[in-house]
Design a protein around this motif. Structure first.
Motif, short mmCIF file in Angstrom:
data_model
loop_
_atom_site.label_atom_id
_atom_site.label_comp_id
_atom_site.label_asym_id
_atom_site.label_seq_id
_atom_site.Cartn_x
_atom_site.Cartn_y
_atom_site.Cartn_z
N GLU A 77 21.12 -14.19 34.72
CA GLU A 77 20.85 -12.89 35.32
C GLU A 77 22.07 -12.00 35.12
O GLU A 77 23.20 -12.47 35.16
N ARG B 267 23.67 -8.18 36.50
CA ARG B 267 23.59 -7.02 37.37
C ARG B 267 24.80 -6.13 37.16
O ARG B 267 25.85 -6.57 36.68
N GLU C 59 24.37 -3.66 44.02
CA GLU C 59 23.82 -3.20 42.76
C GLU C 59 23.72 -1.68 42.77
O GLU C 59 23.25 -1.08 43.74
#
Length: 519
Positions: free
Chosen positions: A344, A346, A354
């Motif tokens: 993942e 971000r 985020e």
């Protein structure tokens, strides 16, 4: 999962396929695996036990690949040494990791005596060159010939596979601890992303001590592909081996691509029809260089791999289609890509939240590829790993399609007159000037602005642009406050062993004597 797993599979499925080509030497998977098992036996005879660290200081060779497989086969842990380091830096990595055995080739023969004297943990040295072994060392080929093959120790899963030292560009180097799962999961992700195809040949042109090369080679081990090797990068030599060995895939850093496509040998007739994919990464590449490379090799797919040693090394992939006319039309050429399989990605603010799409923040990554930590550095590990997320220190934004666009290393961000300036954008503008061969942009002290944008430029042969002309060129492409206010011309940029520009070395004269390196 374990590093040697793919080698066992290849021997079982196609033992007579060529595994490795280096110079005039060529070995099948059956022959290669036998040598690996015998070298592992030799390492054990010299006292290597489970978890012991084994270092190598060598240019690229077939023996480097044997080292990468034989050490885990023997139960040991890899410690590849940076070939651009000084003797003192190498001694530091040997002692810090507790490496007890070192393989050294002919290129580093003059360093052997000093390393044996100064490295406290080093017990044995194996000479892996082609000349006569120096006194007090073990001859590589003699050790293999005298050793019986041993069973694979099958270190696996979370067992430590290697300690990979960062470039040491600031302070003491950090040893990145990577497990078998870390490396294998990254290799599987790259295979899923198309960085290897069946029946291919991967060319080791990037330095093999660097995880970028070892990491991108992983999907080719998984696929059971052949490996060709050049001792070091030189454009004509790489092009010759590409043609001779029908190379299908290669990893090159942007400086290598630029040197290759601008070299006169590029215009000489060669059969490069087998070349399928050029992966690039390790540092940003200007659009001007990408465009020249694609024009020079119109039938080749280009893919950008973004990551870092701490990520084994992959985080995102910008696929080949993003480099086509369609990809450029949708603005994906400048992207570093989207999250690879198994991880993942971000973009977050300083509080770890985020940020909205299109907003610059820090890239963080989570997945089975994330390192175990920094060897013997718990505080730096805790600062980098938070709740399972690796904080990269890279500034980027993400678009609505999940593509990330690297703005810069956050530590390389220039703040001038209260404005944030990302050097990658300035470098991209400069690189589009026809007289520039290479460039780097840094922030230097300014009484008026806090920091001032400064460019260091390498000119193409026969070209003599003025600073004023280059600044005017930049102003035609980017906002005035982002443009260089001063320019130095140099013969070459300082590069790390992995081909990255050493901006710390460029900054040092300007910031020397100050308590910090930013305004």
């Amino acid at each position: 999962m374990y590093l040697t797993q793919a080698l066992h599979r290849a021997v079982q499925q196609h033992p007579e396929r060529t595994a490795v080509r280096f110079g005039e030497r060529s070995r099948t998977f059956r022959e290669f695996a036998d040598r690996v098992a015998r070298l592992a036996g030799g390492l054990q005879s010299l006292g290597i036990k489970a978890g012991d660290r084994v270092a190598m200081l060598s240019l690229n060779s077939d023996r480097y690949l044997e080292y990468q497989m034989a050490v885990p086969w023997a139960g040991g842990v890899l410690n590849p040494c940076n070939t651009r380091w000084s003797a003192a830096e190498i001694v530091y990595s040997l002692d810090d990791s507790g490496s007890t055995l070192l393989l050294v080739d002919e290129n580093f023969r003059p360093m052997i005596e000093g390393l044996r004297r100064d490295a406290k943990t080093l017990r044995e040295v194996i000479y892996c060159g082609d000349a006569q072994a120096p006194a007090g060392t073990h001859d590589y080929e003699a050790l293999i010939a005298a050793s019986a093959p041993v069973p694979d120790a099958v270190r696996r899963g979370d067992d430590l596979a290697g300690i990979f030292y960062t470039g040491g560009t600031t302070g003491f180097p950090k040893g990145v601890m990577l497990s078998h799962t870390n490396l294998c999961s990254s290799g599987l992700a790259m295979r899923a992303d198309g960085l290897a195809t069946p029946n291919g040949t991967y060319l080791h042109a990037a330095p093999m001590f660097h995880l970028a090369d070892m990491g991108v080679a992983m999907p080719h081990w998984i696929e059971g592909n052949s490996h060709s090797i050049v001792p070091g990068f030189n454009p004509e030599g790489v092009l010759d081996i590409m043609a001779r060995d029908r190379v299908t895939h290669v990893l090159l850093v942007p400086t290598m691509i630029q040197m290759m496509v601008d070299h006169p040998a590029m215009k000489q007739p060669r059969d490069l029809s087998a070349l399928h994919t050029i992966a690039y990464g390790a540092s940003p590449m200007s659009e001007a260089v990408i465009e020249r490379a694609m024009a020079a090799l119109p039938g080749v797919g280009f893919m950008q791999a973004y990551g870092m040693t701490e990520l084994s090394p992959l985080a995102t992939i910008n696929p080949a289609w993003a480099h086509t006319a369609e990809g450029r039309k949708f603005g994906k050429l400048r992207a570093a890509g989207r999250a690879s399989f198994c991880c993942e990605v971000r973009i977050v603010d300083t509080e770890g939240r985020e940020v909205p799409r299109g907003t610059v923040g820090e890239v963080i990554v989570r997945g089975p590829n994330v390192m175990q930590g920094y060897w013997n550095k718990p505080e730096q590990t805790a600062a980098a790993l938070k709740n399972g997320w690796m904080h990269t220190g890279d500034g980027a934004y993400m678009d609505e399609d999940g593509f990330i666009f690297i703005a810069d290393r956050l530590k390389d961000m220039i703040i001038s007159g209260g404005e944030n300036i990302y050097s990658a954008e300035v470098e991209n503008a400069l690189a589009q000037h026809p007289s520039i061969a290479a460039c780097a942009v840094i922030g230097i002290p300014s009484e008026q602005w806090g920091e001032s944008v400064h460019a260091v430029v390498v000119r193409k042969p026969g070209q003599d642009p003025t600073p004023e002309a280059l600044i005017a060129h930049c102003k035609s492409l980017i906002a005035g406050y982002k443009c260089p206010r001063s320019i130095d011309f140099v013969e070459a940029l300082p590069l790390s062993g992995a081909g990255k520009v050493l901006k710390t070395a460029l900054r040092e004269p300007f910031w020397k004597g100050r308590t910090r390196n930013v305004a």
